[in-house]
Design a protein around this motif. Sequence first.
Motif, mmCIF file in Angstrom:
data_model
loop_
_atom_site.group_PDB
_atom_site.id
_atom_site.type_symbol
_atom_site.label_atom_id
_atom_site.label_comp_id
_atom_site.label_asym_id
_atom_site.label_seq_id
_atom_site.Cartn_x
_atom_site.Cartn_y
_atom_site.Cartn_z
ATOM 1 N N ALA A 194 0.827 -1.205 0.000
ATOM 2 C CA ALA A 194 0.000 0.000 0.000
ATOM 3 C C ALA A 194 0.861 1.255 0.000
ATOM 4 C CB ALA A 194 -0.936 -0.003 1.208
ATOM 5 N N ILE A 195 1.939 1.252 0.777
ATOM 6 C CA ILE A 195 2.819 2.419 0.817
ATOM 7 C C ILE A 195 3.498 2.628 -0.536
ATOM 8 C CG2 ILE A 195 4.956 3.327 1.821
ATOM 9 C CD1 ILE A 195 4.126 2.166 4.470
ATOM 10 N N PHE A 196 3.983 1.545 -1.134
ATOM 11 C CA PHE A 196 4.636 1.658 -2.438
ATOM 12 C C PHE A 196 3.671 2.192 -3.499
ATOM 13 C CE2 PHE A 196 7.882 -1.476 -0.926
ATOM 14 C CZ PHE A 196 8.991 -0.691 -1.206
ATOM 15 N N LEU A 197 2.449 1.649 -3.529
ATOM 16 C CA LEU A 197 1.484 2.082 -4.541
ATOM 17 C C LEU A 197 1.054 3.528 -4.315
ATOM 18 C CD1 LEU A 197 -0.804 -1.080 -4.909
ATOM 19 C CD2 LEU A 197 1.140 -0.383 -6.308
ATOM 20 N N PHE A 198 0.784 3.879 -3.063
ATOM 21 C CA PHE A 198 0.355 5.241 -2.765
ATOM 22 C C PHE A 198 1.456 6.242 -3.110
ATOM 23 C CE2 PHE A 198 -0.290 8.975 -0.149
ATOM 24 C CZ PHE A 198 -1.658 9.197 -0.239
ATOM 25 N N VAL A 246 4.223 16.593 1.073
ATOM 26 C CA VAL A 246 4.995 15.592 1.811
ATOM 27 C C VAL A 246 4.219 15.054 3.010
ATOM 28 C CG1 VAL A 246 7.089 15.245 3.194
ATOM 29 C CG2 VAL A 246 7.203 16.550 1.067
ATOM 30 N N VAL A 247 3.373 15.880 3.596
ATOM 31 C CA VAL A 247 2.691 15.522 4.851
ATOM 32 C C VAL A 247 1.870 14.238 4.748
ATOM 33 C CG1 VAL A 247 0.932 16.270 6.502
ATOM 34 C CG2 VAL A 247 2.687 17.870 5.738
ATOM 35 N N PRO A 248 1.012 14.030 3.725
ATOM 36 C CA PRO A 248 0.233 12.786 3.676
ATOM 37 C C PRO A 248 1.096 11.532 3.609
ATOM 38 C CG PRO A 248 -0.678 14.414 2.172
ATOM 39 C CD PRO A 248 0.636 14.946 2.630
ATOM 40 N N VAL A 249 2.204 11.604 2.882
ATOM 41 C CA VAL A 249 3.088 10.443 2.778
ATOM 42 C C VAL A 249 3.735 10.135 4.118
ATOM 43 C CG1 VAL A 249 5.112 9.501 1.616
ATOM 44 C CG2 VAL A 249 3.511 10.948 0.357
ATOM 45 N N LEU A 250 4.150 11.173 4.838
ATOM 46 C CA LEU A 250 4.740 10.972 6.159
ATOM 47 C C LEU A 250 3.726 10.353 7.120
ATOM 48 C CD1 LEU A 250 6.863 14.206 6.768
ATOM 49 C CD2 LEU A 250 7.686 11.895 6.327
ATOM 50 N N ILE A 251 2.508 10.845 7.092
ATOM 51 C CA ILE A 251 1.467 10.306 7.978
ATOM 52 C C ILE A 251 1.213 8.832 7.669
ATOM 53 C CG2 ILE A 251 -0.965 10.450 8.598
ATOM 54 C CD1 ILE A 251 -0.796 13.453 8.165
ATOM 55 N N LEU A 252 1.117 8.507 6.379
ATOM 56 C CA LEU A 252 0.868 7.116 5.989
ATOM 57 C C LEU A 252 2.009 6.214 6.430
ATOM 58 C CD1 LEU A 252 -0.919 5.094 4.409
ATOM 59 C CD2 LEU A 252 0.454 5.643 2.388
ATOM 60 N N PHE A 253 3.248 6.669 6.236
ATOM 61 C CA PHE A 253 4.396 5.841 6.612
ATOM 62 C C PHE A 253 4.484 5.669 8.121
ATOM 63 C CE2 PHE A 253 8.862 5.327 7.837
ATOM 64 C CZ PHE A 253 9.152 4.157 7.154
ATOM 65 N N LEU A 254 4.259 6.746 8.872
ATOM 66 C CA LEU A 254 4.312 6.631 10.332
ATOM 67 C C LEU A 254 3.230 5.699 10.853
ATOM 68 C CD1 LEU A 254 5.027 10.357 11.328
ATOM 69 C CD2 LEU A 254 6.629 8.430 11.396
ATOM 70 N N PHE A 255 2.085 5.704 10.204
ATOM 71 C CA PHE A 255 0.974 4.858 10.636
ATOM 72 C C PHE A 255 1.239 3.381 10.325
ATOM 73 C CE2 PHE A 255 -3.268 2.952 9.861
ATOM 74 C CZ PHE A 255 -3.787 3.103 11.137
ATOM 75 N N GLN A 257 4.480 2.015 9.603
ATOM 76 C CA GLN A 257 5.904 1.729 9.536
ATOM 77 C C GLN A 257 6.265 0.324 10.021
ATOM 78 O OE1 GLN A 257 8.349 4.149 12.123
ATOM 79 N NE2 GLN A 257 6.642 4.603 13.484
ATOM 80 N N ARG A 258 5.625 -0.147 11.076
ATOM 81 C CA ARG A 258 5.936 -1.493 11.566
ATOM 82 C C ARG A 258 5.566 -2.554 10.534
ATOM 83 N NH1 ARG A 258 4.405 -2.047 18.008
ATOM 84 N NH2 ARG A 258 5.943 -0.541 18.784
ATOM 85 N N GLN A 259 4.356 -2.428 9.989
ATOM 86 C CA GLN A 259 3.932 -3.388 8.983
ATOM 87 C C GLN A 259 4.775 -3.275 7.722
ATOM 88 O OE1 GLN A 259 2.035 -1.369 10.710
ATOM 89 N NE2 GLN A 259 0.250 -2.440 11.549
ATOM 90 N N PHE A 260 5.242 -2.044 7.427
ATOM 91 C CA PHE A 260 6.062 -1.830 6.233
ATOM 92 C C PHE A 260 7.367 -2.604 6.329
ATOM 93 C CE2 PHE A 260 9.411 0.698 4.121
ATOM 94 C CZ PHE A 260 8.958 0.603 2.817
ATOM 95 N N VAL A 261 8.057 -2.495 7.461
ATOM 96 C CA VAL A 261 9.327 -3.204 7.637
ATOM 97 C C VAL A 261 9.105 -4.713 7.617
ATOM 98 C CG1 VAL A 261 11.260 -3.602 9.203
ATOM 99 C CG2 VAL A 261 10.345 -1.294 8.916
ATOM 100 N N ALA A 262 8.065 -5.175 8.321
ATOM 101 C CA ALA A 262 7.773 -6.606 8.331
ATOM 102 C C ALA A 262 7.401 -7.103 6.940
ATOM 103 C CB ALA A 262 6.643 -6.899 9.316
ATOM 104 N N GLY A 263 6.692 -6.273 6.187
ATOM 105 C CA GLY A 263 6.288 -6.668 4.839
ATOM 106 C C GLY A 263 7.459 -6.794 3.890
ATOM 107 N N LEU A 264 8.477 -5.963 4.065
ATOM 108 C CA LEU A 264 9.653 -6.064 3.210
ATOM 109 C C LEU A 264 10.411 -7.364 3.452
ATOM 110 C CD1 LEU A 264 11.117 -2.443 3.325
ATOM 111 C CD2 LEU A 264 9.775 -3.500 1.529
ATOM 112 N N LEU A 265 10.304 -7.880 4.675
ATOM 113 C CA LEU A 265 10.997 -9.128 4.998
ATOM 114 C C LEU A 265 10.166 -10.361 4.682
ATOM 115 C CD1 LEU A 265 12.495 -8.127 8.478
ATOM 116 C CD2 LEU A 265 13.640 -8.126 6.255
ATOM 117 N N ALA A 266 8.897 -10.156 4.353
ATOM 118 C CA ALA A 266 8.022 -11.304 4.084
ATOM 119 C C ALA A 266 8.528 -12.077 2.877
ATOM 120 C CB ALA A 266 6.585 -10.828 3.843
#
Length: 271
Positions: A194-198, A246-255, A257-266
């Motif tokens: 979701a972060i990559f696509l957004f 920049v603000v919407p992207v930062l908010i999305l990533f902060l929200f 971020q844990r799932q993002f890191v775990a998803g990269l390792l999946a």
Amino acid sequence: MTRLSVFLTTFIALGAVIMVAPFVWLVIATTHTTGEIFSTPPHLLPGTAFWDNLSGLFTENRFGDAIRNSVVVSATSTVLGVFICSAAGYAFAKFDFPGRTLIFGVILASMTLPSQVTLVPLFQIMVSAGWLNSYPALILPNLAVPFGIFLMRQAMQGVPDELLQAARIDGAGEARVFFQVVLPVMRPALSALAIFLFLGQWNDFVYPLTVLRTADAYTVPVALASLQGVSSTDYGQLLTGTFLSVVPVLILFLFLQRQFVAGLLAGSVKQ
């Protein structure tokens, strides 16, 4: 602390300062006029022009329309893209069908094509469909992203086949298995996708510039580019718009971020 620890800590702290400094300067610059931004010595403290820059940005340049367009396009593309890519990844990872390897190879090969190669064909398709200057022209080409299919396929391979078989034995159909068994355990990978696509849709500039015709349909990157005049540019408004983008992207990533890191390792470690 050992000397090595002190060195590494200092090096990381210095790197963090270097990375954060441009963003801090951007925030400060939004509070100054163009003359103050280019003054010597530079202003390192906030000024008083932020509300003037913000007012001019929204009243003179219709930046609110651009934010609305980008939010609608990016959010819709992300939701639909995550569903399509996850469904395709599930099919490639868990089903054996004729041509699976060949089709997946073609999808991987398409990742090597620059976006400029498909720009003219996409434009011709949108002209033929009558979709120029519309949301479908921006949303539809970005739903089945090859990288997203690849990412989800790799993540889906980590789902135990025994879990799927158990759900089928209990009477669950394939749709129920996908929505109620597979997707819940794929949350980290889905968040990363979701972060990559957004981010990709939010920052896209060349394609929207090609298919959009009027200012009220501009997305944020195109609207920011339109703020640069031929003879003069209001850099106070331009940098304020950049900060808001920049603000919407930062908010999305902060929200996420844990799932993002775990998803990269999946899928990186096989059982």
